[in-house]
Design an enzyme around this catalytic site. Structure first.
Site, PDB file in Angstrom:
ATOM      1  CG  ASP A 148      -2.066  -1.026   1.244  1.00 47.99           C
ATOM      2  OD1 ASP A 148      -2.446  -1.487   0.129  1.00 47.99           O
ATOM      3  OD2 ASP A 148      -2.463  -1.525   2.157  1.00 47.99           O
ATOM      4  CG  ASP A 188      -6.491  -1.409  -1.772  1.00 49.94           C
ATOM      5  OD1 ASP A 188      -6.648  -2.883  -1.957  1.00 49.94           O
ATOM      6  OD2 ASP A 188      -5.618  -1.232  -1.167  1.00 49.94           O
TER       7      ASP A 188
END
Length: 160
Positions: A119, A136
């Protein structure tokens, strides 16, 4: 080659392109951003950082890799099935499915090869920080598109 087959090939190319975008963005973030340190900030609402997520969205289910893999595979099977049942004319649903499949595959690759998801985008939402990646974003936008398509479909049914 039938029109439907051409469309499915085009959809596979879209998934592969989105998957490449996700993986390249994670690679670039991994080599340019310091690990777990805030980087470029935009009014303290949005910044970049290099983080490792051992759970799912928002760090939920951390430490249960096998369960997350099973859920991911089941989600891909359900989306694949839905893809084959939705009309080719329902562009909102089809594109939502393609985005969701790309996002699931992008994060699945990380989980399989790295045991965590990379991330790098941190966003402040109601004084809480969520850290995510391009996959995402594909997942959430795709889900929104599918929900919107269903709402539109239900509205058409109620008008008739």
């Amino acid at each position: 080659m039938r029109a439907g087959e051409k469309m499915k090939k085009a959809h596979m190319k879209i998934i592969m392109a989105l998957l490449c975008i996700d993986q390249i963005s994670k690679f670039i973030a991994g080599i340019t951003l310091p690990f777990q340190e805030e980087s470029t900030s935009l009014h303290h609402i949005f910044y970049f950082m290099n983080a490792q997520n051992y759970g799912t969205a928002f760090g939920i289910v951390e430490g249960h890799m096998f369960s997350v893999l099973i859920i991911t595979f089941l989600s891909l099977i359900l989306l694949f099935s839905y893809y084959h049942h939705v009309s080719e004319d329902d562009h909102l649903s089809v594109n939502g499915i393609l985005l969701m499949m790309s996002g699931l595959l992008g994060n699945l690759m990380d989980r399989i090869f790295l045991s965590y998801v990379r991330d790098f985008i941190a966003i402040s939402v109601f004084d809480e920080w969520i850290i995510l990646n391009i996959a995402d974003i594909f997942l959430w936008v795709g889900l929104g598109m599918i929900i919107l398509a269903q709402i539109k479909e239900n509205q058409k049914k109620h008008i008739k």
